[in-house]
Design an enzyme around this catalytic site. Sequence first.
Site, mmCIF file in Angstrom:
data_model
loop_
_atom_site.group_PDB
_atom_site.id
_atom_site.type_symbol
_atom_site.label_atom_id
_atom_site.label_comp_id
_atom_site.label_asym_id
_atom_site.label_seq_id
_atom_site.Cartn_x
_atom_site.Cartn_y
_atom_site.Cartn_z
ATOM 1 N N ARG A 55 46.541 26.058 36.949
ATOM 2 C CA ARG A 55 46.343 25.227 38.261
ATOM 3 C C ARG A 55 45.211 25.445 39.213
ATOM 4 N NH1 ARG A 55 51.340 23.997 40.300
ATOM 5 N NH2 ARG A 55 52.280 24.949 38.740
ATOM 6 N N THR A 56 44.881 26.764 39.312
ATOM 7 C CA THR A 56 43.922 27.595 39.862
ATOM 8 C C THR A 56 42.481 27.021 39.102
ATOM 9 O OG1 THR A 56 45.184 29.275 41.017
ATOM 10 C CG2 THR A 56 42.806 29.550 40.968
ATOM 11 N N LYS A 84 37.876 44.885 23.527
ATOM 12 C CA LYS A 84 37.189 45.814 22.804
ATOM 13 C C LYS A 84 36.981 46.873 23.825
ATOM 14 C CE LYS A 84 34.752 42.016 20.388
ATOM 15 N NZ LYS A 84 33.719 41.132 20.624
ATOM 16 N N ARG A 105 39.855 35.432 38.280
ATOM 17 C CA ARG A 105 41.310 35.727 38.360
ATOM 18 C C ARG A 105 41.816 37.142 37.626
ATOM 19 N NH1 ARG A 105 45.782 32.728 40.454
ATOM 20 N NH2 ARG A 105 47.491 33.519 39.730
ATOM 21 N N HIS A 133 44.273 35.611 47.627
ATOM 22 C CA HIS A 133 44.038 34.413 46.836
ATOM 23 C C HIS A 133 43.367 33.464 47.957
ATOM 24 C CE1 HIS A 133 44.084 31.334 43.946
ATOM 25 N NE2 HIS A 133 45.381 30.885 43.793
#
Lengths: 311, 157
Positions: A55-56, A84, A105, A133
């Site tokens: 959703r974000t 890696k 995020r 957030h």
Amino acid sequence: MTFSGRHVISIADFSRGDILTVINAARAIEMQSAPRTELVGGKLMATLFFEPSTRTRLSFEAAMQKLGGRVIGLSDAASTSTKKGESLADTIRMIEQYADVIVIRHPRDGAARLASEVSRVPIINGGDGGNQHPSQTFLDLYTIAKLYPALLDGSAPLTIAFAGDLRYGRTVHSLLTALCHFRVKLVLVAPRGLEMPAEYLQQAAAVGMDVSEAPNLQDAIAQADILYMTRLQEERFPDPLEFDHIKASYRITAHMLSDARQSLRVLHPLPRINEIAIDVDQTVHAHYFAQAGNGIPVRQALLGLVLGVLI
Amino acid sequence: MTTDPPTATNTKVRQVEAIVHGTVIDHIPGHMTLKVANLLARENDQVSIGMNLRSARMGRKGLVKISGRELDERTLSRLALIAPGATVSIIRDYQVIHKSTVPMPKTFEDIARCANPNCVTNHEKWSSRLDVIGHEPLHVRCFYCERSFAASELTLV
């Protein structure tokens, strides 16, 4: 402080004036009937998601595309070179070569701040572990300000109730920090052991905010203009029986809202699990989906401001 | 020319033997004395330790003397974190040429790990940064994860 080129990492970095700038920009965007596709034409946003958050990511992508920008992105760490062994700093140094703005995020607390120290293009924090957030906080404030313009002019103090897991819930921590710039009365209702941490209570006390505890959800509903619900997470409770018991007492139903103020609105950062019964959706009080929708103009505003196309 | 070593007749009686050159860290909270000695002493340093010494200010205190060495800024920062309020005296030729409370920086950079196990600085090769937010007792906030800690919760790098 000018927004152009600025990173959006933590709500604590923003003054009252900054918050009003974002809210006013979001309002101006929302009032435009035609999409402002000319605003960031030619600009590219990279979404760098080291953990899934559909959703974000979709909300930022929709916001950028509505402004006329383009989007590239990684939706999970499995497809990044961190697998890696590449450092986060090097990943940012690479992505900044491609993009005009980066939305990150990351599961680690503080990752967005680290990224902002490396990047020459604006970093927008889309959630760093359990820490911040900020776009969620801006959209929460925008939602409250749309419902109650008195939030911004301070003409009448709003009563805002926070309910649920106030100890670990980052949305209520950040929202409390932001509300310290405004005239509000805060009512807290939380299970024992999941109360608001002392440092946030001290923040509120430092600005003279009126903070009280309600004995139960029903009592908070009776007082509030806004009821901000948060999710209870089972892993916070060592005893599953205790969780079942608490879960039942932190669930609102349409019946519980029958004596609430007509103007009461229920907010939730979503996704909800059990804490808001489906029958609440049909009441005048349900506002959580509209709240999520406000994420688009708010993220458009943030993108436009940091890209320097909105002032 | 070297000054004669102090004796009971030319100075008050010392609880720990005097040093010719070096550094004396005094007024260490009693329980931190060995930690301070471990932190400051290098392999070949000559170190004298006094524990549970009488102190008008503290009741009981610790004291560490390191011969032949003065402390650099980084070591002083480490000392400030574990023994804030300690005094540091620079000794040259038996004389105290400078004495002050250990300077308290506004920020500890790469001195201690953030105590939040999920902090990005504990997972990336990146220096920690802990900003001082309170004294007595010393409290810091991580610049990255924004969590606050008492200094006693931290582990030195």
